[in-house]
Every structure is written in structure tokens, then in C-alpha cells.
Design a protein around this motif. Structure first.
Motif, PDB file in Angstrom:
ATOM      1  N   GLY A 176       0.764  -1.225  -0.008  1.00 19.18           N
ATOM      2  CA  GLY A 176       0.023  -0.216   0.181  1.00 19.18           C
ATOM      3  C   GLY A 176       0.806   1.168   0.030  1.00 19.18           C
ATOM      4  O   GLY A 176       0.428   2.293  -0.395  1.00 19.18           O
ATOM      5  N   ALA A 177       1.916   1.008   0.486  1.00 19.00           N
ATOM      6  CA  ALA A 177       2.862   2.281   0.566  1.00 19.00           C
ATOM      7  C   ALA A 177       3.722   2.522  -0.788  1.00 19.00           C
ATOM      8  O   ALA A 177       3.588   3.611  -1.332  1.00 19.00           O
ATOM      9  N   THR A 178       4.331   1.448  -1.162  1.00 24.83           N
ATOM     10  CA  THR A 178       4.735   1.293  -2.639  1.00 24.83           C
ATOM     11  C   THR A 178       5.029  -0.184  -2.838  1.00 24.83           C
ATOM     12  O   THR A 178       5.183  -0.841  -2.035  1.00 24.83           O
ATOM     13  N   ALA A 188      -7.180  -5.954  -0.312  1.00 23.94           N
ATOM     14  CA  ALA A 188      -5.655  -5.952  -0.356  1.00 23.94           C
ATOM     15  C   ALA A 188      -5.133  -5.258   0.948  1.00 23.94           C
ATOM     16  O   ALA A 188      -3.771  -5.519   1.373  1.00 23.94           O
ATOM     17  N   ALA A 189      -5.809  -4.283   1.847  1.00 23.95           N
ATOM     18  CA  ALA A 189      -5.094  -3.830   2.792  1.00 23.95           C
ATOM     19  C   ALA A 189      -5.898  -4.229   4.105  1.00 23.95           C
ATOM     20  O   ALA A 189      -7.029  -4.125   4.158  1.00 23.95           O
ATOM     21  N   ILE A 190      -5.023  -4.858   5.292  1.00 17.97           N
ATOM     22  CA  ILE A 190      -5.560  -5.177   6.359  1.00 17.97           C
ATOM     23  C   ILE A 190      -4.971  -4.640   7.564  1.00 17.97           C
ATOM     24  O   ILE A 190      -3.947  -4.625   7.706  1.00 17.97           O
ATOM     25  N   SER A 191      -5.766  -3.983   8.439  1.00 15.55           N
ATOM     26  CA  SER A 191      -5.218  -3.035   9.438  1.00 15.55           C
ATOM     27  C   SER A 191      -5.669  -3.824  10.623  1.00 15.55           C
ATOM     28  O   SER A 191      -6.776  -3.979  10.808  1.00 15.55           O
ATOM     29  N   PHE A 192      -4.852  -3.794  11.598  1.00 14.63           N
ATOM     30  CA  PHE A 192      -5.102  -4.311  12.909  1.00 14.63           C
ATOM     31  C   PHE A 192      -4.400  -3.880  14.127  1.00 14.63           C
ATOM     32  O   PHE A 192      -3.540  -3.293  13.734  1.00 14.63           O
ATOM     33  N   VAL A 206      -1.449  -1.340  12.575  1.00 13.58           N
ATOM     34  CA  VAL A 206      -0.521  -2.351  11.794  1.00 13.58           C
ATOM     35  C   VAL A 206      -1.143  -2.579  10.550  1.00 13.58           C
ATOM     36  O   VAL A 206      -2.078  -3.183  10.437  1.00 13.58           O
ATOM     37  N   ARG A 207      -0.718  -2.394   9.466  1.00 13.78           N
ATOM     38  CA  ARG A 207      -1.176  -2.697   8.131  1.00 13.78           C
ATOM     39  C   ARG A 207      -0.595  -3.638   7.276  1.00 13.78           C
ATOM     40  O   ARG A 207       0.843  -3.280   7.004  1.00 13.78           O
ATOM     41  N   ALA A 208      -0.964  -4.603   6.952  1.00 14.07           N
ATOM     42  CA  ALA A 208      -0.685  -5.478   5.953  1.00 14.07           C
ATOM     43  C   ALA A 208      -1.096  -5.438   4.539  1.00 14.07           C
ATOM     44  O   ALA A 208      -2.444  -5.370   4.703  1.00 14.07           O
ATOM     45  N   SER A 209      -0.423  -4.856   3.664  1.00 12.93           N
ATOM     46  CA  SER A 209      -1.173  -4.782   2.335  1.00 12.93           C
ATOM     47  C   SER A 209      -0.501  -5.662   1.145  1.00 12.93           C
ATOM     48  O   SER A 209       0.775  -5.526   1.081  1.00 12.93           O
ATOM     49  N   LEU A 210      -1.182  -6.380   0.497  1.00 10.02           N
ATOM     50  CA  LEU A 210      -1.052  -7.414  -0.550  1.00 10.02           C
ATOM     51  C   LEU A 210      -0.987  -6.761  -2.059  1.00 10.02           C
ATOM     52  O   LEU A 210      -1.376  -5.834  -2.400  1.00 10.02           O
TER      53      LEU A 210
END
Ligand code: PMP
Length: 406
Positions: free
Chosen positions: A31-33, A333-337, A378-382
């Protein structure tokens, strides 16, 4: 999960073949790049080694080659989003594209007492330019509220529309929550009252198909680096009628027809908005990136990422201390937790020690964090090159962080 080519895809991204802190890199900060495939890197290397030259002004062979490649990239972008090439302006990125539109509205269309509508889940780049414009013109910035699940309150949005609203500017996909907004409904409702709509497609472009005519959107902004292309390049799509109405953004070379000290006439669109030597190599790289995604097939990409996201949510849900921020029905695609009351950056550091790259913090959406009364997530983005094994590594990594944090 059916994506037989994932190893082939991964092989096209040289940066993924490394270890970080002793573990194979798991890159979940897309998500950032995003990372860049060899196709993009090669296109840029070919430009600098073979035909580096300035565009539009040269009669010599290299300059003509550079001009053709730059304009071919514009055609590639146009076909990627379903636009005409004259409607594609190269910008530095999404931020620059939104500023271009906001500056035009500030100059020509926004007056005292007018309103601009944005939403609670906007990135700062779709807040601050409008805030600056509204402050200067004594106009009002109105914000669409969201539900606890992270979805726009569409009935409230509808009630906010009135003749004083000069533009609606919203994100298609939230970079922090992953929410996919009902942009077709937003556009239909706004247009019913004659109000134009700008879509921030920074997070949409890599994940879902963009058809600007189908959407009937007036403006759309995206960044190259979030769709496997280089930094320093993005685009603004504008309906041709709007691009004619919108005043120039910056003055300089390339954007003029004729200059005298008394008066300057401007080049036709899109060059009217491209003052100065553009990011030629980066534009070529963006063209290559969009060709790459087209070749993969955006529908396949979307289907794969959808399954991967679902899998990640299911697996992360098994961790009792974990709380999701954003649980929209339609998401990408983006999962925040968050983990208990722990600060997101503590979790991020522990994941990094295991070679897992995630983003922590407010993700340039401070008002959204305030809405949820949290310091960040915390963000995991795929991306297309992520795998179920990597999701498993993330889940293991979070479990380990939970243990270490106590
Ligand atoms: N909007 C959204 C939704 C984003 O995710 C981002 C980048 N994080 C931006 C705008 C800004 O893009 P850029 O920094 O490339 O201009």
C-alpha cells in the motif's frame, strides 16, 4: 488458491529474492509502494542507455525516440483506464494530481460559501489541498462520516449534496482500511445535482479495473509507484471538457503555444498541464508497469488478491489478541489491525526482526485514526506476488509478537 504463475511472477521481481534479518523477505507494505518487475526496470534502463533525450522539442533522432516512447506511455495509460490519450496528464503522483485540480478549482470555481465534500477515510493528500483551497476562498470542507465497520454513510452523503457543493473528492479504496467505496453510486448521486467527482485511485489502480467512461468520473488520480511502476510519476485523468475549463497549474516550457511579454497562449490539453521537462524515464516505466499488469490480467489479479485477502483475514482472526480496524463488506488488499493495547510500531519492529515488512502508524489518515480513537494501526497490504505461505509467515510472526509483548 489458483494462481499457478505466482513463482514465475515472483521471479520477475529481483528485490523479493533476498533475506532480511536472516529470513526470506515477506513484503507486505504494498500500500505504501510496490516492488518493480524486471520489465519496468529494463524499460527505464533502455531509455538511459539507449535514447535519453528531451521530449517534444528536438528534431534529432534520440529526441524523437524519447518523444515517441513518452507519448506511447501516455497511450498505454489511456488504454489501461479506458480514456483518450488527450485526457491523461502526467503528474508527479496522486498528490500532485489532486493539487492540480484543487488549484484550478480554487482559482476558477470555488467562491465564498461554497462547499467541497470529502470523506473521513481520505489520505492527507485528498484533504489538505481542499482545505487550503477552502481556507483561501472561505468555502467549507464537508466530510462524509463512516460507520464503525469503515464504510461510508451513503444516506448522509446524499443529504449533504446541494447546489453549493462544487466538487466531491473521495478515495476509491481506503489505504488504511481496505474499504472499496461505492464510487458508481457516489458519481451518480453527485451528477444528478450537476456536481463533478474526483476519485483518488491510488489504491484502486493496482487492484481493480478502472474504466473511466463506465464510471463517468470527472477526474481520477493515481501514482505509478503503487502499481509496480517508478516513483515520481502518476497521472491525472480529466474529462476533456473539464481539462479545457481548468486553468494551467504551473507555467513554463512545453505548456505554451506562444509567449510574448504581453500575453501567453497555452498548449492544447494535456500539455497545457505539463510545464517543464517531465519525468520522461518514469513515464516510460509507468507505461511498462501498466503493460505488465495488463498482460497478467487485472481480473485475474483481483480474483487472486481477493482470495489471498480472505485467507489472511481468516488466519489472523485466529489470534485472540488481534482486533481488526475496518471490516467493510467490500474490501481489497489492505488489512489493518491492533494487538491488545500495544503500540503498532512495537508490533512492526518485532515483525521486521522476522523479515516481515508491514507499515505501522496513521498511514497519512490522521482524521480516520481519530474517528476510531486509535494512534495508528499495523497494516499488511498485499500485491500479486504475495503467497499463502507469506500470509502464514505473517500470522506466525504476529503470534510471536504477541508472546514477546506479553
Ligand atoms: N491517496 C491514497 C489513498 C494513498 O494511499 C496515497 C499513498 N499512500 C496517496 C493518495 C498519495 O500518493 P502519492 O504519495 O504517491 O502522491
Amino acid at each position: 488458491i489458483i494462481w499457478p504463475d505466482v513463482e514465475l511472477i515472483r521471479n520477475e521481481f529481483p528485490i523479493l529474492q533476498q533475506t532480511v534479518n536472516g529470513n526470506p523477505l515477506v513484503y507486505l507494505d504494498n500500500g505504501a509502494t510496490t516492488q518493480k518487475p524486471v520489465q519496468v526496470i529494463r524499460s527505464m534502463q533502455e531509455y538511459y542507455t539507449g535514447y535519453n533525450s528531451n521530449v517534444h522539442r528536438g528534431v534529432h533522432t534520440l529526441s524523437q525516440k524519447a518523444t515517441s516512447a513518452y507519448e506511447a506511455a501516455r497511450h498505454q495509460v489511456a488504454s489501461f483506464i479506458g480514456a483518450d490519450h488527450t485526457e491523461v496528464i502526467f503528474t508527479k503522483g496522486t498528490t500532485d494530481a489532486i493539487n492540480l485540480v484543487a488549484a484550478g478549482f480554487r482559482k476558477e470555481f470555488l467562491n465564498e460559501g461554497d462547499e467541497v465534500i470529502i470523506s473521513t477515510m481520505e489520505h492527507h493528500s485528498n484533504i489538505v489541498p481542499w482545505q487550503l483551497a477552502c481556507e483561501e476562498k472561505k468555502a467549507h470542507l464537508k466530510v462524509i462520516p463512516i460507520t464503525d465497520k469503515g464504510e461510508l454513510e451513503m444516506d448522509v452523503f446524499e443529504s449533504m449534496l446541494n447546489p453549493r457543493v462544487k466538487i466531491v473528492a473521495v478515495t476509491w479504496i481506503s489505504n488504511s482500511l481496505g474499504t472499496i467505496n461505492p464510487v458508481k453510486d457516489i458519481i451518480r448521486l453527485a451528477h444528478a445535482q450537476g456536481i463533478p467527482v474526483l476519485l483518488d485511485a491510488a489504491q484502486a489502480a493496482p487492484h481493480i479495473q478502472i474504466r473511466v467512461r463506465d464510471l463517468d468520473v470527472d477526474f481520477l488520480a493515481l501514482s505509478g509507484h503503487k502499481i509496480y511502476g517508478p516513483t515520481g510519476i502518476g497521472i491525472l485523468y480529466g474529462k476533456e471538457s473539464w481539462l479545457h475549463k481548468l486553468p494551467p497549474y504551473q507555467g513554463g516550457g512545453d505548456m505554451i503555444k506562444h509567449v510574448t511579454f504581453a500575453k501567453t497562449t497555452y498548449a492544447d490539453v494535456p500539455l497545457k498541464f505539463e510545464a517543464g521537462t517531465p519525468a520522461i524515464c518514469e513515464a516510460i516505466g509507468l507505461g511498462a508497469a501498466m503493460a505488465y499488469v495488463t498482460q497478467l490480467g487485472i481480473h485475474k489479479v483481483q480474483a487472486y488478491e481477493h482470495q489471498l485477502t480472505k485467507y489472511a483475514i481468516e488466519q489472523l482472526s485466529t489470534i485472540p489478541q488481534l482486533r481488526f480496524i475496518g471490516e467493510a463488506k467490500h474490501r481489497a488488499a489492505a488489512i489493518s489491525f491492533l494487538i491488545g493495547d500495544h503500540h503498532p510500531s512495537d508490533v512492526g519492529v518485532l515483525l521486521d526482526q522476522q523479515g516481515i515488512a508491514v507499515r505501522t502508524g496513521h498511514h497519512c489518515t490522521q482524521p480516520l485514526m481519530e474517528r476510531f480513537n486509535i494512534p495508528g494501526t499495523v497494516r499488511a497490504s498485499l500485491a500479486v506476488y504475495n503467497t499463502t505461505e507469506e500470509i502464514d509467515r505473517l500470522v506466525q510472526g504476529v503470534r510471536k509478537a504477541v508472546t514477546l509483548l506479553g
